[in-house]
Design a protein around this motif. Structure first.
Motif, short mmCIF file in Angstrom:
data_model
loop_
_atom_site.label_atom_id
_atom_site.label_comp_id
_atom_site.label_asym_id
_atom_site.label_seq_id
_atom_site.Cartn_x
_atom_site.Cartn_y
_atom_site.Cartn_z
N MET A 1 7.75 7.25 -43.02
CA MET A 1 8.04 8.46 -42.26
C MET A 1 9.27 9.16 -42.86
O MET A 1 10.31 8.54 -43.07
N THR A 2 9.15 10.45 -43.17
CA THR A 2 10.24 11.21 -43.77
C THR A 2 11.37 11.42 -42.76
O THR A 2 11.13 11.92 -41.66
N PRO A 3 12.61 11.05 -43.13
CA PRO A 3 13.72 11.25 -42.18
C PRO A 3 14.02 12.73 -42.00
O PRO A 3 13.72 13.56 -42.85
N THR A 4 14.63 13.05 -40.86
CA THR A 4 15.06 14.42 -40.60
C THR A 4 16.08 14.83 -41.66
O THR A 4 17.04 14.10 -41.92
N PRO A 5 15.88 15.99 -42.31
CA PRO A 5 16.81 16.38 -43.37
C PRO A 5 18.25 16.45 -42.92
O PRO A 5 19.15 16.03 -43.65
N LEU A 6 18.48 16.96 -41.70
CA LEU A 6 19.86 17.06 -41.21
C LEU A 6 19.87 16.97 -39.70
O LEU A 6 19.12 17.66 -39.02
N LEU A 7 20.74 16.10 -39.19
CA LEU A 7 20.92 15.93 -37.76
C LEU A 7 22.40 15.80 -37.47
O LEU A 7 23.08 14.93 -38.02
N ALA A 8 22.92 16.70 -36.64
CA ALA A 8 24.33 16.66 -36.27
C ALA A 8 24.44 16.65 -34.75
O ALA A 8 23.74 17.41 -34.07
N ARG A 9 25.31 15.81 -34.23
CA ARG A 9 25.50 15.70 -32.79
C ARG A 9 26.99 15.62 -32.47
O ARG A 9 27.70 14.73 -32.95
N GLY A 10 27.46 16.57 -31.66
CA GLY A 10 28.83 16.54 -31.16
C GLY A 10 29.91 16.56 -32.24
O GLY A 10 30.96 15.93 -32.08
N VAL A 11 29.67 17.30 -33.32
CA VAL A 11 30.60 17.29 -34.45
C VAL A 11 31.83 18.14 -34.14
O VAL A 11 31.71 19.30 -33.73
N ARG A 12 33.00 17.55 -34.37
CA ARG A 12 34.26 18.24 -34.15
C ARG A 12 35.12 18.15 -35.40
O ARG A 12 35.16 17.12 -36.08
N LYS A 13 35.82 19.25 -35.68
CA LYS A 13 36.76 19.27 -36.79
C LYS A 13 37.88 20.25 -36.47
O LYS A 13 37.64 21.40 -36.12
N ARG A 14 39.11 19.74 -36.61
CA ARG A 14 40.27 20.56 -36.29
C ARG A 14 41.19 20.64 -37.51
O ARG A 14 41.42 19.64 -38.19
N PHE A 15 41.69 21.84 -37.79
CA PHE A 15 42.69 22.05 -38.82
C PHE A 15 43.96 22.58 -38.14
O PHE A 15 44.04 23.74 -37.75
N ARG A 16 44.93 21.69 -37.93
CA ARG A 16 46.17 22.03 -37.23
C ARG A 16 45.86 22.70 -35.89
O ARG A 16 45.35 22.06 -34.98
N ASP A 17 46.15 23.99 -35.76
CA ASP A 17 45.96 24.67 -34.47
C ASP A 17 44.57 25.29 -34.32
O ASP A 17 44.29 25.93 -33.30
N THR A 18 43.71 25.09 -35.30
CA THR A 18 42.39 25.73 -35.27
C THR A 18 41.29 24.70 -35.05
O THR A 18 41.17 23.74 -35.83
N GLN A 19 40.51 24.88 -33.99
CA GLN A 19 39.35 24.03 -33.73
C GLN A 19 38.16 24.66 -34.44
O GLN A 19 37.47 25.54 -33.92
N ALA A 20 37.90 24.22 -35.67
CA ALA A 20 36.86 24.84 -36.49
C ALA A 20 35.46 24.50 -35.98
O ALA A 20 34.57 25.36 -35.97
N LEU A 21 35.24 23.25 -35.59
CA LEU A 21 33.97 22.82 -35.00
C LEU A 21 34.27 22.15 -33.68
O LEU A 21 35.14 21.28 -33.60
N ASP A 22 33.54 22.55 -32.64
CA ASP A 22 33.86 22.10 -31.29
C ASP A 22 32.62 21.58 -30.59
O ASP A 22 32.09 22.19 -29.67
N GLY A 23 32.12 20.43 -31.07
CA GLY A 23 30.93 19.84 -30.47
C GLY A 23 29.63 20.43 -31.00
O GLY A 23 28.71 20.72 -30.25
N LEU A 24 29.56 20.62 -32.32
CA LEU A 24 28.39 21.24 -32.95
C LEU A 24 27.18 20.31 -32.92
O LEU A 24 27.26 19.16 -33.33
N ASP A 25 26.05 20.84 -32.45
CA ASP A 25 24.75 20.15 -32.48
C ASP A 25 23.80 20.95 -33.34
O ASP A 25 23.68 22.17 -33.18
N LEU A 26 23.10 20.26 -34.25
CA LEU A 26 22.16 20.97 -35.13
C LEU A 26 21.12 20.00 -35.65
O LEU A 26 21.43 18.86 -36.01
N GLU A 27 19.87 20.45 -35.67
CA GLU A 27 18.78 19.66 -36.25
C GLU A 27 17.90 20.60 -37.05
O GLU A 27 17.51 21.67 -36.58
#
Length: 322
Positions: A1-27
């Protein structure tokens, strides 16, 4: 079975005072073009960097080609191709030499790298230019060669970060044709773009980001339908006809006397059927019009609607009557 090419759940990324990603979900579904849209600062490029293992997320799960992007970045890199906003080409080398170099850097034996370069030059319509220095290439040719370089290793998923920025209309269409061919050959594409017509032309699914979160997702047609669907715009032949036209078309007609136009929402019948109904109603009333236009919402309108800044409610001065 071919895996899903991309699956993201609850992704967060912060650069100092900037919340660049705030719980990103993507499939992303395999064998499709999935467009990632959003205003500047919405998190598009940060998301691509996280997916491509160039940036480590602070939290959340990212799986690319079935591999955990944090625990197994080398495995992820073996399944992806990345074409950034700036061409990663050596202009002092020929087009063919660039592709062979990319192949060698990815571990291909020289004969295999040469064969792969020849195949890609042919597939991207660059065979005749393959033995010329890249410094003499047009913008569209450079971008096509750059995308070809991202496909040297036959990736499962290709990340295209604003691939047509700065190109003229002809070159943009050339790149679009190349993207369609890439998908037809079995590669999944994640496309970030600021050109809404590009997403409309290429993408089966669109995800709109705002402040590092998903604010809307769906096919281009579904997103446009959510905005209100098709409208029929009728231009009167004379100002005196507007009243009769509005009466013939019923209470749903919206009159714009300055433009001599009346707008009717197509509703659930669809645009084509609505045009027929409008023409029949006006013909039965004996009214001649100047023009009848079927107006479909654009992805630009959807984007502007979704990303419009929220307006603060007006506040009354202290002591004002309530």
């Amino acid at each position: 079975m071919t895996p899903t090419p991309l699956l993201a759940r609850g992704v967060r990324k912060r650069f100092r005072d900037t919340q660049a990603l705030d719980g990103l979900d993507l499939e992303i579904r395999p064998g499709t073009v999935h467009a990632l849209l959003g205003p500047n600062g919405a998190g598009k490029s940060t998301a691509v960097n996280v997916f491509a293992t160039l940036t480590r997320p602070d939290a959340g799960e990212v799986r690319v080609g079935g591999h955990d992007a944090v625990r197994h970045p080398a495995r992820v890199r073996s399944t992806i191709g990345l074409v950034g906003q700036s061409a990663a080409l050596d202009e002092a080398l020929h087009g063919r030499e660039n592709l062979v170099l990319f192949g060698r850097l990815h571990g291909l034996a020289k004969p295999d790298a040469v064969r792969r370069a020849t195949d890609l030059l042919d597939a991207f319509g660059l065979t005749e230019a393959g033995d010329r220095k890249v410094t003499g290439y047009s913008g569209g040719m450079r971008r096509r060669l750059d995308i070809a370089a991202g496909l040297v290793t036959r990736p499962q998923i290709l990340f295209l970060d604003e691939p047509t920025t700065g190109l003229d209309p002809r070159a943009r269409h050339e790149v679009w044709d190349m993207v369609r061919q890439v998908v037809a050959d079995g590669t999944t594409v994640l496309l970030t773009t600021q050109y809404l017509d590009e997403a409309d032309q290429l993408a089966e699914m669109v995800t709109v980001l705002g402040d590092g979160r998903v604010i809307a997702e769906g096919s281009p047609s579904a997103l446009k339908d959510d905005l209100g669907g098709d409208r029929v715009i009728i231009t009167a032949a004379a100002p005196d006809d507007l009243g009769r036209m509005a009466e013939a078309l019923g209470s749903a007609a919206v009159v714009d006397p300055d433009r001599l136009e009346i707008t009717v929402e197509a509703g659930t019948t669809g645009g084509g059927a609505a045009v027929v109904d409008v023409v029949r109603s006006l013909d039965s009333a004996g009214i001649t019009v100047d023009d009848v236009l079927l107006r479909r919402p654009t992805l630009d309108e959807v984007f502007l609607h979704l990303t419009a800044p929220e307006t603060e409610p007006e506040t009354q001065p202290e002591g004002a009557a309530r």
